[in-house]
Design a protein around this motif. Structure first.
Motif, PDB file in Angstrom:
ATOM      1  N   ASP A 410       0.813  -1.223   0.000  1.00 24.35           N
ATOM      2  CA  ASP A 410       0.000   0.000   0.000  1.00 24.35           C
ATOM      3  C   ASP A 410       0.840   1.263   0.000  1.00 24.35           C
ATOM      4  O   ASP A 410       0.314   2.363  -0.152  1.00 24.35           O
ATOM      5  N   VAL A 416      -0.836  -1.144  -6.860  1.00 20.60           N
ATOM      6  CA  VAL A 416      -0.925  -1.165  -5.404  1.00 20.60           C
ATOM      7  C   VAL A 416      -2.048  -2.115  -5.005  1.00 20.60           C
ATOM      8  O   VAL A 416      -3.211  -1.888  -5.369  1.00 20.60           O
ATOM      9  N   GLY A 417      -1.717  -3.166  -4.250  1.00 21.07           N
ATOM     10  CA  GLY A 417      -2.755  -4.131  -3.904  1.00 21.07           C
ATOM     11  C   GLY A 417      -3.357  -4.714  -5.172  1.00 21.07           C
ATOM     12  O   GLY A 417      -2.647  -5.201  -6.053  1.00 21.07           O
ATOM     13  N   TYR A 675      -1.567   6.215   3.161  1.00 16.97           N
ATOM     14  CA  TYR A 675      -1.136   5.151   2.259  1.00 16.97           C
ATOM     15  C   TYR A 675      -1.953   5.199   0.977  1.00 16.97           C
ATOM     16  O   TYR A 675      -2.937   5.935   0.872  1.00 16.97           O
ATOM     17  N   LEU A 677      -3.453   2.728  -1.068  1.00 14.04           N
ATOM     18  CA  LEU A 677      -4.494   1.800  -1.477  1.00 14.04           C
ATOM     19  C   LEU A 677      -5.848   2.418  -1.132  1.00 14.04           C
ATOM     20  O   LEU A 677      -6.288   2.375   0.016  1.00 14.04           O
TER      21      LEU A 677
END
Length: 862
Positions: A410, A416-417, A675, A677
């Motif tokens: 993240d 991302v993810g 972050y 995500l």
């Protein structure tokens, strides 16, 4: 074949610096003071780079290290503090990841080190000078040194109760590591006990050596491509790590504590190794220990023969992780291992397939091949209505037994993810074969596209879509005034990732607001070529205790690049002093000052926190322009909320109580994202704007709109509110004189296709009006289920007193849903709340009514 071994000067010469110190030859070491003249050549890059002017850069052809200038108050960021004399940046010069180290605290950061000299071997250039004392009352050394080997010496300021501590940082022209030597000397005249120890800060995405004793301590970040090792000489290192720090003790003579008699000394030497991965750390350590090694390579291909980039290569010995690395663009990982080592290697593809089978590569002795099943590929071409590129967030969710992908942490950037942030809607991404639900979105002004994708091995699956802007926001722009990335110090999220997150959620204005440090998003937007799509400026969150009271944002501010905190104001333990300092910064420049996530009871009515009302922090009131009042949905709840056996102040209702007491301070909402995500996008402010084009946004127009309260706060719905009386009109933040005792309130709510609203409530002086509560159940004719416009009504107002009018809309039977992912804000209600319109009922100016909304004015939350 299982178990097969493989390897993974100064002012006088400042203008002449470029010619005096060209790029170093193959074998040379340089030591320079970072300055405008040396910055571009010597300052390292990387997600965690914290160097500023005045720091020392020590480098050879392999390694670059930055030792923070040894002065008090040298902080790398908000939480990496007191780094004077410490290593704050360290990287292999050929590694793509660059610096990922927060700090290496050699000995103790409280020893108050000062410059003590430079030692060289075979110097080519040696120019070291102490300039006149600066504001720290210390000479500021300037250096321009080139030699075969260089040692930078620092020494602690003498104290009656501590030993004298000397730090020596040495780098030679053929070294893969910086040698750090600490010498403790007892000058006190009595016995002293010392504990030889270091601390290393590397967090979040770093894997760390198991706690315990070893000849080598290591941390490794596979995703961002950097690893570090600490190799002590003549002693083992005993380590214990938590989420942020690794604490390293060195039991000299077998004891954690060394007793020095008067005049006695003891020393500790260790190598600090930067590397691209753990294989390289192990190899450097083995060479230093005289272990015979063999060189080799691993090539990872898929079944079609295509190289696999980013494959994880793991080597376990006796079931324990020995090393890990990732393959390059050619699918290759090269390095050294102890000769004859037997282990259990494994290769894991970015899409999840793995193998433990390896074969020799014909024609390349010492090289092995691992073959993985082919992935499938998604090839995306997402367009706007004009057929051209458009930023977007693409979410992949596995179905029918297919797992959702995990592209990266993240703190990452593009992938991302299970998300892919695309600045232009065009990308190609490997995926495991299988079935996927795909959600393509670009913020709440656009309909999202929900589709399915079948991915076959070795095949490309096309993903095409057109994102349609269905919500008309003419005259308003979206903004998030408060978010963070790794320069803030309380997270490790890539700042580029933050920009991509904001951009792909269609946030049209976002100041860069790192904790206690001025920074900028401009280089990232420029690198992506999307400056026209998101306006920005330099700002700040000034953060200190008491929490959460003493947090304030401000923008725009003047960035002084490569200086301490970017030229930001310093924090203060007195919130009144801190906010005043911020408001007056940059010569009392025009700026927006925002109070972040406040306890309004503590701030306005309970300064000492004893639960009894007082005058609060009155010195703050005149400096704040706006206040964060989220969460928005609690506007429908009481002034105090009981939850889990505790009572909490309801900020947005407390804000309406403040309005009734005459504190006319606009409300805003922001994500405070840390972050990447789904971090940004789920809260935003819609601000009145003279332009709808982000490239034409004037920052001061944003500041003045916010100061005037021309703000609608939202988690998604676009809410428009206009009050009219006898031809005059007002929008949120404005004033309206009532003519004939009546007015008309025009309320319009628009939503994209991925959430809905089912209630519109008018608040009069902070109280929900029973007569002006519209729901799909009670007034179905007021709502639509088709198209973007879900509510559009002229509402008559009859008022007999001065009244501030706030409108809220919510989807009580809806949620933001899967566009914001599972476990995040998917379950949040779509809600929007306007700032108040102040209606003067009697023509003598607006007067607040003092109503406390059926509850006491708040005190400090316990």
């Amino acid at each position: 074949m299982r178990g097969t071994p493989f390897a993974g000067c100064l002012a006088a010469a400042a203008l002449a610096l470029a010619t005096a110190m060209p790029a170093p030859p193959t074998r040379a070491t340089d030591l320079v003071t970072l300055s405008p003249q040396t910055w571009d050549s010597y300052a390292p890059v990387g997600k965690e780079a914290d160097a500023i002017y005045g720091d020392f850069a020590l480098r050879n052809d392999r390694v670059v290290a930055v030792i923070a200038r040894p002065v008090r108050m040298r902080n790398a960021n908000m939480t990496v503090r007191d780094v004077g004399g410490m290593i704050i940046d360290l990287a292999r010069r050929d590694s793509e990841g660059g610096d990922q180290l927060q700090a290496f605290y050699a000995a103790s950061p409280t020893n108050d080190f000062q410059f003590a000299g430079v030692e060289v071997d075979e110097p080519e250039i040696f120019d070291v000078e102490r300039n006149e004392p600066d504001g720290t009352n210390r000479a500021r050394p300037s250096m321009l040194v080139r030699a075969r080997s260089i040692t930078l010496r620092l020494i602690s300021k003498p104290r009656p109760d501590r030993p004298t501590v000397e730090l020596r940082y040495t780098l030679g022209d053929d070294a893969d590591a910086v040698t750090v030597e600490t010498t403790w000397t007892n000058d006190t005249g009595r016995d002293l006990a010392i504990e030889p120890a270091d601390a290393l800060r590397a967090e979040r995405t770093f894997e760390k050596a198991p706690d315990g004793s070893s000849s080598l301590f290591w941390v490794a970040d596979a995703h961002f491509g950097q690893a570090y090792g600490v190799l002590p000489e003549g002693v083992e290192v005993s380590s214990k790590s938590d989420a942020r720090y690794s604490y390293l003790d060195y039991p000299i003579g077998g004891s954690d504590e060394v007793v020095l008699g008067p005049g006695e000394s003891t020393s500790l030497s260790r190598r600090l190794v930067p590397a691209a991965d753990l294989f390289e750390v192990r190899a450097v350590a083995a060479e230093a220990q005289g272990v015979e090694q063999s060189e080799g390579s691993l090539v990872v291909r898929d079944e079609s023969g295509a190289p696999v980039e980013g494959a994880d290569v793991l080597l376990r010995v006796d079931g324990e992780l020995y090393a890990r690395g990732r393959t390059d663009a050619e699918g290759r990982l090269s390095g050294r291992l102890p000769a004859g080592m037997e282990g259990e290697p494994e290769v894991v593809a970015p899409w999840g397939d793995s193998t433990t089978e390896f074969e020799p590569l014909d024609g390349e002795p010492g090289t092995y091949v691992a073959t993985l099943p082919q992935p499938g590929y998604v090839v995306a071409e997402i367009s706007g209505e004009d057929g051209g590129p458009i930023p977007c967030k693409v979410q992949f969710k596995g179905k029918n037994g297919t797992e959702s992908p995990d592209f990266g942490p993240d703190s990452g950037e593009v992938a991302v993810g299970n998300l892919y942030y695309s600045h232009d809607g065009r990308f190609r991404q490997a995926l495991a074969p299988g079935q996927y639900d795909v959600i393509i979105s670009y913020g709440p002004e656009y309909d999202a596209v929900f589709t399915e994708l079948a991915v076959d091995r070795g095949a490309e699956a096309g993903l095409t879509a057109t994102l349609v802007r269905t919500v008309d926001t003419t005259g308003w722009v979206s903004s998030d005034f408060h978010s963070h990335s790794t320069p803030s110090g309380d997270n490790t999220a890539s700042q580029l990732g933050r920009v991509l997150n904001l951009l792909c959620e269609h946030v049209e204005f976002a100041p860069c607001t790192e904790h206690n440090r001025l920074s900028t998003y401009v280089p990232h937007l420029r690198a992506l070529g999307v400056e026209r799509l998101m306006a920005t400026c330099t700002g700040l969150e000034l953060t200190n205790r008491p929490l959460p009271l003493n947090h304030q944002n401000a923008f725009p501010l003047a960035l002084r690049e490569h200086t301490q905190d970017g030229g930001a104001p310093t924090i203060d333990d007195d919130p009144e002093t801190q906010i005043e300092r911020l408001a007056l910064w940059d010569g009392h420049s025009d700026k927006l000052v925002q109070v972040n996530h406040p306890d309004l009871g503590h701030m306005f009515f309970d300064r000492n926190g004893d639960g009894q009302q007082d005058q609060g922090f009155r010195g703050m009131f005149g400096h704040m322009d706006v206040i964060e009042v989220h969460p928005l949905h609690t506007i429908f709840e009481p002034a105090s909320i009981d939850r889990d056996g505790r009572s909490y102040n309801n900020t947005i209702v407390n804000w309406m109580q403040l309005l009734n007491q005459g504190h006319r301070i606009p409300g805003v909402v922001n994500t405070d994202a840390h972050y990447n995500l789904h971090g940004s996008g789920w809260l935003r402010n819609d601000l009145k704007s003279p332009t709808d084009d982000p490239s034409e946004i004037d920052v001061m127009d944003v500041v003045h709109a916010a100061e005037a309260g021309q703000v609608v706060m939202t988690s998604g719905p676009f809410l428009e509110v206009v009050a009219r009386s006898d031809g005059a009109e007002a929008i949120p933040g404005g004033d309206l004189e009532l003519a004939g005792g009546s007015a008309t309130l025009r309320v319009k709510v628009q939503c994209p296709n991925w959430f809905d609203v089912d209630r519109v409530q008018v608040f009069l002086n902070g109280k929900p009006s029973e007569d002006l509560d519209f729901t799909r159940e009670s007034t179905p004719d007021a709502f639509s289920s088709e198209g973007a416009v879900r509510f559009d009504r002229e509402i008559p107002l009859t008022l007999d007193e001065d009244t501030h009018v706030i409108v809220a809309t919510i989807g009580e039977g809806s949620s933001l849903g899967p566009v914001f992912g599972e476990g995040g804000h998917a379950d949040d209600k779509p809600v929007a709340v306007s700032n108040p319109i102040f209606i003067d009922a009697d023509g003598d100016g607006f007067e607040p009514n003092g109503d406390t909304l059926g509850a006491p004015l708040p005190t400090k939350e316990n």
